[in-house]
Design an enzyme around this catalytic site. Structure first.
Site, mmCIF file in Angstrom:
data_model
loop_
_atom_site.group_PDB
_atom_site.id
_atom_site.type_symbol
_atom_site.label_atom_id
_atom_site.label_comp_id
_atom_site.label_asym_id
_atom_site.label_seq_id
_atom_site.Cartn_x
_atom_site.Cartn_y
_atom_site.Cartn_z
ATOM 1 N N CYS A 1 -0.022 3.969 2.590
ATOM 2 C CA CYS A 1 0.362 3.533 3.937
ATOM 3 C C CYS A 1 1.792 3.958 4.261
ATOM 4 O O CYS A 1 2.119 4.219 5.426
ATOM 5 C CB CYS A 1 0.250 2.012 4.064
ATOM 6 S SG CYS A 1 -1.420 1.361 3.851
ATOM 7 N N CYS B 1 0.844 -1.207 0.000
ATOM 8 C CA CYS B 1 0.000 0.000 0.000
ATOM 9 C C CYS B 1 0.879 1.258 0.000
ATOM 10 O O CYS B 1 1.525 1.562 1.010
ATOM 11 C CB CYS B 1 -0.929 -0.030 1.214
ATOM 12 S SG CYS B 1 -1.815 1.508 1.516
#
Length: 327
Positions: A85, A82
């Site tokens: 993230c 991700c």
């Protein structure tokens, strides 16, 4: 393993005052028990590095649910693949250090913990939740700006302190897991007996008695958050008691210009858990009316904000919508 007391369906719990009282009592009992046993709860000095922890399904109850009785636990759902993230997670870690024990950051890898992801209803990552005194709530999704994250954290910490007495962790830069001396027990607050009486009155269906008990607290302490929330909910229950829901909804549908009918329907919407419908109905009523009618709808909307809680995202959104209508 199932996270407990999770309520993210959007339904307003009309026993929220009782739940808050019970959660606060459980948190206090857990802290006192840990202090007596010399455990790792309140009073235990922790190192700065322990403010950020990795959590899996096996350790969720111990590391998140149990710890949430002493400090708000912020959960960061992330994954290695991700990209957002990679911006958000380091920011949350830095803030956890900066806030110095006022919240604990728990990082959950969704690839390795699919069950937790499903239980929290995570639709995409990064996603950030919190658990306070065993009760879970969503905070935000996506890589939010730092200023917005700080505001959210400040509100979370305030709720933890005011509703559940969570004062956070004692951080010692030299601590390596050793235990600090257990603190002396904190005496019961001056309004605990009155608040407990109000909860007992609610349990017994004595709504008038609950209202009086909360009003007694507020007469001496007008800023008491728990009493304000309890009074708003008890008064709401009083208003809908004895109403015929079908007739109220028919009246509201047949008479859209009838402010009293719209207000009654909004009360029932909230009791039924339709928070956005309740707020939207009253905002539309404010938009269409003027003078005393408009003020009546506006005042009732503000009262319903108190029932849900000023920290709820739906209240924040409705306040913005109301401001656009008024100004």
């Amino acid at each position: 393993m199932q996270p407990r007391n999770m309520s993210m369906s959007g339904v307003v719990d009309l026993a929220a005052v009782k739940a808050a009282q019970e959660a606060k009592a459980k948190a206090e009992q857990a802290r006192a028990e840990a202090a007596r046993q010399g455990g790792g709860a309140a009073g235990a000095a922790v190192s700065p590095s322990s403010l950020v922890i990795d959590v899996d399904e096996a350790g969720f109850e111990r590391e998140v649910l149990q710890r949430s009785t002493e400090v708000p636990v912020v959960i960061d759902f992330w994954a290695e693949w991700c990209e957002p993230c990679k911006q958000l997670s380091p920011l949350l870690e830095r803030l956890a250090q900066e806030y110095n024990g006022r919240f604990l950051l728990a990082k959950i890898d969704v690839d390795a913990n699919q069950m937790l992801m499903q239980q929290f209803g995570v639709q995409g990552i990064p996603a950030v939740f919190a658990v306070v005194a065993g009760q879970a709530l969503p905070l935000f999704q996506g890589a939010a700006p730092e200023a917005q994250i700080r505001q959210t954290l400040d509100q979370l910490i305030q709720v933890g302190e005011e509703r559940f007495g969570l004062t956070g962790l004692v951080v010692d830069a030299d601590a390596q897991g050793q235990q600090a001396p257990a603190p002396a027990e904190v005496p019961a607050g001056p309004y605990d007996a009155l608040l407990e009486a109000a909860v007992q009155a609610l349990d017994a269906g004595d709504l008038a008695g609950a209202v009086r008990a909360y009003e007694n607290v507020l007469s001496d302490d007008p800023a008491n958050t728990e009493a304000k929330l309890g009074l708003a909910q008890a008064e709401l229950l009083q208003r809908v008691q004895g109403l015929d829901p079908q007739q109220v909804r028919k009246d509201a549908a047949d008479r859209p210009a009838d402010v009293a009918a719209q207000i009654a329907a909004a009360d029932l919407d909230l009791v039924g858990g339709h928070v956005e419908d309740s707020f939207g109905r009253l905002i539309d009523t404010v938009r269409r009316t003027a003078g005393d009618d408009r003020d009546a709808a506006r005042v009732r909307l503000l009262e319903l904000f108190e029932v849900v809680g000023s920290d709820d995202p739906r209240v924040m959104a409705a306040r913005t919508a109301l401001a656009r209508v008024l100004f």
